[in-house]
Write an enzyme that holds these catalytic residues in place. Sequence first.
Site, mmCIF file in Angstrom:
data_model
loop_
_atom_site.group_PDB
_atom_site.id
_atom_site.type_symbol
_atom_site.label_atom_id
_atom_site.label_comp_id
_atom_site.label_asym_id
_atom_site.label_seq_id
_atom_site.Cartn_x
_atom_site.Cartn_y
_atom_site.Cartn_z
ATOM 1 N N GLU A 199 0.822 -1.212 0.000
ATOM 2 C CA GLU A 199 0.000 0.000 0.000
ATOM 3 C C GLU A 199 0.854 1.259 0.000
ATOM 4 O OE1 GLU A 199 -2.586 0.067 3.446
ATOM 5 O OE2 GLU A 199 -1.069 -0.841 4.728
ATOM 6 N N CYS A 235 -7.185 -5.953 -1.586
ATOM 7 C CA CYS A 235 -8.212 -5.762 -0.552
ATOM 8 C C CYS A 235 -8.664 -4.300 -0.462
ATOM 9 C CB CYS A 235 -7.725 -6.243 0.809
ATOM 10 S SG CYS A 235 -6.299 -5.341 1.395
HETATM 11 C C1 PEP Z 1 -6.042 -0.041 1.792
HETATM 12 O O1 PEP Z 1 -5.253 0.847 2.151
HETATM 13 O O2 PEP Z 1 -6.390 -0.221 0.612
HETATM 14 C C2 PEP Z 1 -6.619 -0.944 2.805
HETATM 15 C C3 PEP Z 1 -7.340 -1.978 2.442
HETATM 16 O O3 PEP Z 1 -6.406 -0.637 4.102
HETATM 17 P P1 PEP Z 1 -7.238 0.485 4.911
HETATM 18 O O4 PEP Z 1 -8.315 0.986 3.995
HETATM 19 O O5 PEP Z 1 -7.754 -0.185 6.115
HETATM 20 O O6 PEP Z 1 -6.172 1.499 5.179
HETATM 21 MG MG MG Z 2 -4.399 0.862 4.151
#
Ligand code: PEP
Ligand code: MG
Length: 853
Positions: A714, A785
């Site tokens: 990420e 995700c």
């Molecule tokens: C993302 O950053 O895409 C992720 C799934 O994590 P979060 O949205 O919880 O930061």
């Molecule tokens: Mg994230």
Amino acid sequence: MINILTPVSQGTGVVLKAPLSGYILPLEQVPDPVFAQKMVGDGISIDPISNVLMAPCHGEIIQIHPSYHALTLKTPEGLEVLIHIGLNTVTLRGQGFKPKVKMGDRIQTGDPLIEFDIDYVALHAKSLLTQIVITNSDQVAALIPHSGNVIAGESVILELTLTAKVSENISTSNQTLTSDEIIIPNPAGLHARPSAVLANLAKKYQSKIRLKRGDQDANVKSVVALMGLEVNHGDRVVLIAQGSDAAAAIAELSDAIRSGLGEEGTPPMAAPASIAKLDIAAPPPHRRSDDPNLLLGVAASSGVAVGYTFRVREQEIKVTERGDNPNTERRKLETAIEQAKLEVEALRAKIHGQGDPSKAAIFAAHQELLEDPELMEIATSAIDKGNSAAFAWQQTFTNSAEELAKLHNELLSQRANDVRDVGQRVLRILTGVNSTQPIYPNNTILIAEDLTPSDMANLDRSKVIGFCTVAGGATSHVAILARSMGIPAIAGTEPQVLDLTDGTPVIIDGNKGSLQLNPTATEMEQVKALQIEIAQKRKADVANAMKPAITQDGYQIEVVANIGSKIDAETSVQLGGEGVGLLRTEFIFMDRSSAPTEDEQTEIYSSIAQVLGKEKPLIIRTLDVGGDKPLPYLPIPHEENPFLGERGIRVGFDRPEILRTQLRAILRAAASGNLKILFPMIARLEEIKMAKAMLEEEREKLNTPAVSVGIMVEIPSTAIMAEQFAKEVDFFSIGTNDLTQYTLAMDRGHPKLAPFVDGLNPALLKLIDLTVKEANQQGKWVGVCGGIASDPQAIPLLMGLGVKELSVSVPSIPTIKAQIRELSLVQCQELAQKALNLETGADVRSLVGAAHN
Ligand code: PEP
Ligand code: MG
């Protein structure tokens, strides 16, 4: 605070006594650069052993922090003495501190100022070291710090000699400065966002700062007051600042206003969110219709539905006018506001990760309102006149909202609803009145004078299929929420809509902005037919949900769920989820006053694993807090850029006991299912090595079998170094929400940038492509995700780039599985290759759109 100094002659001496018993430490040794480098001023620090802060000299309280961990007093000679209990104690939000004085109180040496729970503070803050500094050190000719052990109220800690310049300083530190005339360049004037930017800039300065237009003026530190001034494009304004840093304030703020407070040259912000994408032609509010069976309004959220009206009435909260003593009432209000902030934070956290930054931005705006000094000042002055906190607050926010509602600027007037929303929230806390949830009949079209974002966050989605408000417009926060919920809505509707009897049959058309009353049977049938078609498709998808998602050419894609709780896990299994690709454990840590213990976590993870059974994977992400996801009991010091600061795994390394406890709990729960561990916010190779080493240490201690380890991809550095990372892990899970924000350098919650924060930007596709290729080279698999895994336009592209697992929002599981079954992987691969060569996110979306039709 403005200095009101009494001129004194050179050589005047002031002696400060110890405010606490303890041991004196030179300021330079305080482990906080702000104090150690004397940025606040010169003085000393005390490592305390007593818990009642006493006045070090006579004087007047000129500032007391709302969290009661710090105050400033002014001596009769004009010295300003800041006493700051502990380090990073602001993050305790007042917990453990009891003020004994209030602003304006005159105090004698030895008077109790603040009582604090020394054990609580020692346990929850970085340090107990208490700093006593002179914030106007320029007025001190000599400062002799004492050392060693001191006794509160008795021992001398500082001897000060004042400069002769004090009398000259009176004029400079007290001076009132006025800026040159500034012409407002913002196309929509100073609406909510530029007002917030300006107020935030102003809050850095001690000086009183006002913005003046003609004969009206407003406190620049208050967003509400600034919006109330209704400054329009081309208006001429001046800034007036009074205080020691008036010159610097005028210089910075004038420049900032002249350069558009971040939006010069851009068209007026159509809406704080994705409305820019929606091509809604918003007619002026309260369009009139000649047809008695047709009410007109503004198209606020697209879609058509047939249903029955149900009028929502605002809950009336009765308050008593007179209050206890003003100190108690003031404290009640401050505590209620702090509680409201926590609630709003929780709402923000709840919607975090749903892939819609505009919604998070609404609650960010609410937090800003809760910190508004003008609202606080007006309410406090009403309390000082003997009113109860509830009465004072109710009057303040209702008046403020009414003032805003009267403004001609639509963007500003629609913020009235937000003021009412946060206002009601604080009022409910103050009065202990719980919000009552009406029982909605099936197919409800909600009719209301106005709906607040909080009302909408708690709607029964199974019953409410549309809404229609008299207030608001296409840019209101309610409209944004309606769009994100996929519900048709109209706003600015003709007021007679409020006279409709509950249960009146209507067709709401969110595209045209109309409400058709008593439609003919045929008309209702047509809309119903359309709705039925959509519902049937959904029903068929749900009926087939348990079947695997195999493409036309025979490839299987794993469709798993993003969850935050055991209930989510249960629903996901019912809807055909093939496991959990992301358990956001931060939800398990939220809404509580302390972190869950190892046993509690083991029990939670095991029970989720049991819901999924032995086969279906359960990928547990370690705690990902920080950034925009704070935890009240895990204070992270204020950061300029929280998204670039202590977040995710960085918090885990900083507080290893939290990470280690969680790792032990996951390892202990592993026997209950197919558990895997996912580390968030990994940016550097050293970090995954360190995280794995910690995991291994805990595993050896527990003597449990090894579990698969993956990382969130990420952060761009991780995608770029995917080759090296792939050697360290068993799998990658691409978090496109953060990967997009960090790649494009656009805050995922930024209302104005929202339309551009698109995970289908070719830059993102290239990073995903690289990640998958490198992972495949090492025989590792890749899932996604982030929010785009639930976006139908992104699915063929992700599949075409080689993503094997899609971790999606729970309700979308059946639809996404159905979509995959319609696709051919070979065609997806061709499409993805084309997309990689396109120029913009919009180009990518048109390519997918064209391929679909
Ligand atoms: C993302 O950053 O895409 C992720 C799934 O994590 P979060 O949205 O919880 O930061
Ligand atoms: Mg994230």
